[in-house]
Write an enzyme that holds these catalytic residues in place. Structure first.
Site, PDB file in Angstrom:
ATOM      1  N   ARG A 167      44.219  86.089 141.302  1.00  0.00           N
ATOM      2  CA  ARG A 167      44.606  84.938 141.044  1.00  0.00           C
ATOM      3  C   ARG A 167      44.527  83.669 142.091  1.00  0.00           C
ATOM      4  NH1 ARG A 167      46.803  87.339 136.722  1.00  0.00           N
ATOM      5  NH2 ARG A 167      48.495  88.719 136.627  1.00  0.00           N
TER       6      ARG A 167
ATOM      7  N   LYS B 180      58.666  81.907 145.143  1.00  0.00           N
ATOM      8  CA  LYS B 180      58.289  83.062 145.071  1.00  0.00           C
ATOM      9  C   LYS B 180      57.079  83.558 145.670  1.00  0.00           C
ATOM     10  CE  LYS B 180      56.947  85.901 141.249  1.00  0.00           C
ATOM     11  NZ  LYS B 180      56.271  85.726 139.708  1.00  0.00           N
TER      12      LYS B 180
ATOM     13  N   SER C 293      59.091  92.379 142.751  1.00  0.00           N
ATOM     14  CA  SER C 293      59.271  93.457 142.705  1.00  0.00           C
ATOM     15  C   SER C 293      58.972  94.565 143.664  1.00  0.00           C
ATOM     16  CB  SER C 293      58.091  93.893 141.608  1.00  0.00           C
ATOM     17  OG  SER C 293      56.769  93.429 141.913  1.00  0.00           O
TER      18      SER C 293
ATOM     19  N   GLU D  60      53.717  70.722 145.608  1.00  0.00           N
ATOM     20  CA  GLU D  60      53.924  71.398 144.307  1.00  0.00           C
ATOM     21  C   GLU D  60      55.442  71.166 143.615  1.00  0.00           C
ATOM     22  OE1 GLU D  60      52.398  73.065 142.346  1.00  0.00           O
ATOM     23  OE2 GLU D  60      50.561  74.086 142.951  1.00  0.00           O
TER      24      GLU D  60
ATOM     25  N   LYS E 266      54.766  79.133 143.864  1.00  0.00           N
ATOM     26  CA  LYS E 266      54.440  80.609 143.654  1.00  0.00           C
ATOM     27  C   LYS E 266      53.283  80.934 144.301  1.00  0.00           C
ATOM     28  CE  LYS E 266      53.506  83.911 139.936  1.00  0.00           C
ATOM     29  NZ  LYS E 266      53.579  84.557 138.346  1.00  0.00           N
TER      30      LYS E 266
ATOM     31  N   CYS F 240      49.695  86.281 130.896  1.00  0.00           N
ATOM     32  CA  CYS F 240      49.157  87.465 131.646  1.00  0.00           C
ATOM     33  C   CYS F 240      49.472  88.549 131.096  1.00  0.00           C
ATOM     34  CB  CYS F 240      49.350  87.588 133.132  1.00  0.00           C
ATOM     35  SG  CYS F 240      50.875  87.566 133.973  1.00  0.00           S
TER      36      CYS F 240
ATOM     37  N   CYS G 243      46.613  84.400 133.711  1.00  0.00           N
ATOM     38  CA  CYS G 243      47.619  83.629 133.184  1.00  0.00           C
ATOM     39  C   CYS G 243      47.206  82.134 132.380  1.00  0.00           C
ATOM     40  CB  CYS G 243      48.481  83.108 134.453  1.00  0.00           C
ATOM     41  SG  CYS G 243      49.202  84.610 135.365  1.00  0.00           S
TER      42      CYS G 243
ATOM     43  N   TYR H 145      65.924  92.523 140.878  1.00  0.00           N
ATOM     44  CA  TYR H 145      66.184  93.423 140.455  1.00  0.00           C
ATOM     45  C   TYR H 145      67.410  94.244 140.914  1.00  0.00           C
ATOM     46  CZ  TYR H 145      61.436  92.261 138.967  1.00  0.00           C
ATOM     47  OH  TYR H 145      60.452  91.724 138.598  1.00  0.00           O
TER      48      TYR H 145
HETATM   49  C1  PBG Z   1      53.792  86.359 135.708  1.00  0.00           C
HETATM   50  C2  PBG Z   1      54.713  86.650 136.729  1.00  0.00           C
HETATM   51  C3  PBG Z   1      54.594  87.803 137.851  1.00  0.00           C
HETATM   52  C4  PBG Z   1      55.853  87.815 138.352  1.00  0.00           C
HETATM   53  C5  PBG Z   1      56.622  87.226 137.515  1.00  0.00           C
HETATM   54  N1  PBG Z   1      55.885  86.275 136.491  1.00  0.00           N
HETATM   55  C6  PBG Z   1      53.397  88.393 138.268  1.00  0.00           C
HETATM   56  C7  PBG Z   1      51.960  87.628 138.591  1.00  0.00           C
HETATM   57  O1  PBG Z   1      52.028  86.735 138.761  1.00  0.00           O
HETATM   58  O2  PBG Z   1      51.046  88.418 138.845  1.00  0.00           O
HETATM   59  C8  PBG Z   1      55.999  88.693 139.406  1.00  0.00           C
HETATM   60  C9  PBG Z   1      57.494  89.181 139.399  1.00  0.00           C
HETATM   61  C10 PBG Z   1      57.612  90.301 140.353  1.00  0.00           C
HETATM   62  O3  PBG Z   1      56.700  90.967 141.126  1.00  0.00           O
HETATM   63  O4  PBG Z   1      58.873  90.829 140.433  1.00  0.00           O
HETATM   64  N2  PBG Z   1      52.702  85.549 135.956  1.00  0.00           N
END
Ligand code: PBG
Length: 325
Positions: free
Chosen positions: A217, A248, A274, A233, A195, A122, A130, A313
């Site tokens: 997505r 995640k 994040s 999964e 995820k 991505c 992705c 982070y």
């Molecule tokens: C890539 C990816 C993402 C994150 C980690 N790898 C973003 C997404 O799937 O859009 C998110 C990490 C975060 O928010 O800290 N596919």
């Protein structure tokens, strides 16, 4: 017989007693610090929605990695920004890409640091999805070879662990096969197995410049309403050869972390993503919360739910605070 024979407060009377009976002990040893590598030199641009997090050129990444290692954080997770984006995200597998060069530079600096790399397209595709897109659809099988090539380029550069985050079906098997074929049987796979399609990735998409240019997505990442599906999964990724599996985001999915931990005897990781970070930072900047206590409580809860590895982070701060107490 209960009270007065049983008095749970007896074991809470001092820090020594509380420490003795503590069930969850936080340590920097399980932390992974995510970083964003970009082209150029001497580049260090702060992500506006993620205070203290930067897009950095390789020279700067190495400097921060030195600090990360000195703090006792054992691993970094690298994301990359390309020079140019295209339809197939071809720079994801480029030997001279920012991530590949960052890995080499970290190796060359002989830092005591595990290098984990995010494997996805991505950040590298012009459409921000992705996988490969055709007629507005994200195609599964044609994306696998590209992901495997990206993982191979990371292994060649010296990555210890590759972490596919794309959520294409079969990508763990494709990556394992490619790595084994090319002599990288010792490179481990940490799969983003469960995820979710989450609004908590918002600030990351600014950091990685990876927002999808059309649609969303939902066709490949998981529905936030599903927990049983996460077990499926995870089972599939383990069958395909994943060494470590990840849930995640972390905080809104503690129930999923717990269920995965109970069902599978493999290392479980959780990504404190994040927006989980940005929300804490924003409230702390306003003086509304005690950042240190909030963050340590969040870390404790993720570990208590069952994750022994936390990607966050906050990793540098957590390591610093743990050292001080
Ligand atoms: C890539 C990816 C993402 C994150 C980690 N790898 C973003 C997404 O799937 O859009 C998110 C990490 C975060 O928010 O800290 N596919």
């Amino acid at each position: 017989m209960t009270f007065p024979v049983h008095r749970p407060r007896r074991l809470r009377r001092s820090e020594a007693l509380r420490g003795l009976v503590r069930e969850t002990r936080l340590s920097a040893q399980g932390l992974v610090y995510p970083m964003f590598a970009c082209p150029g030199t001497k580049v260090r641009t702060e992500v506006s929605s993620m205070p203290g997090v930067f897009q950095q050129s390789v020279d700067q990444i190495v400097e921060e990695c030195r600090e990360v290692a000195d703090l006792g954080v054992p691993a970094v997770l690298l994301f990359g920004l390309p020079e140019h984006k295209d339809e197939t995200g071809s720079e994801a597998a480029a030997a001279h890409g920012a991530v590949q060069r960052a890995i080499e530079a970290i190796r060359k600096a002989k830092l005591n640091l595990l290098v984990v790399t995010d494997v996805c397209l991505c950040e590298y595709t012009s459409h921000g999805h992705c996988g490969v897109v055709k007629d507005g659809e994200v195609l599964n099988d044609p994306s696998l070879a590209l992901l495997a090539e990206a993982a191979l380029s990371h292994a060649r550069a010296g990555a210890d662990i590759v972490a596919p985050s794309d959520m294409m079906d079969g990508r763990v098997a494709a990556i394992r096969q490619k790595l084994d074929q090319k002599g990288f049987a010792d490179v481990a796979i940490l799969s983003y197995a469960a995820k979710y399609c989450s609004a908590f990735y918002g600030p990351f998409r600014e950091a990685a410049e990876s927002a999808p240019q059309f649609g969303d997505r939902r066709g490949y990442q998981m529905d936030p309403a599903n927990a049983r599906e996460a077990l499926r999964e995870v089972a599939l990724d383990l069958e395909e050869g994943a060494d470590i599996i990840m849930v995640k985001p972390a905080l809104p999915y503690l129930d999923v972390i717990q269920r995965v931990r109970e069902r599978f005897d493999v290392p479980v990781a959780a990504y404190n993503v994040s927006a989980e970070f940005s929300m804490v930072k924003a409230a702390a900047q306003k003086g509304w919360i005690d950042e240190q206590r909030i963050v340590l409580e969040i870390m404790t809860s993720i570990q208590r739910a069952g994750a022994s590895i936390i990607l966050t982070y906050h990793a540098k701060d957590v390591a610093r605070w743990l050292k001080a107490c």
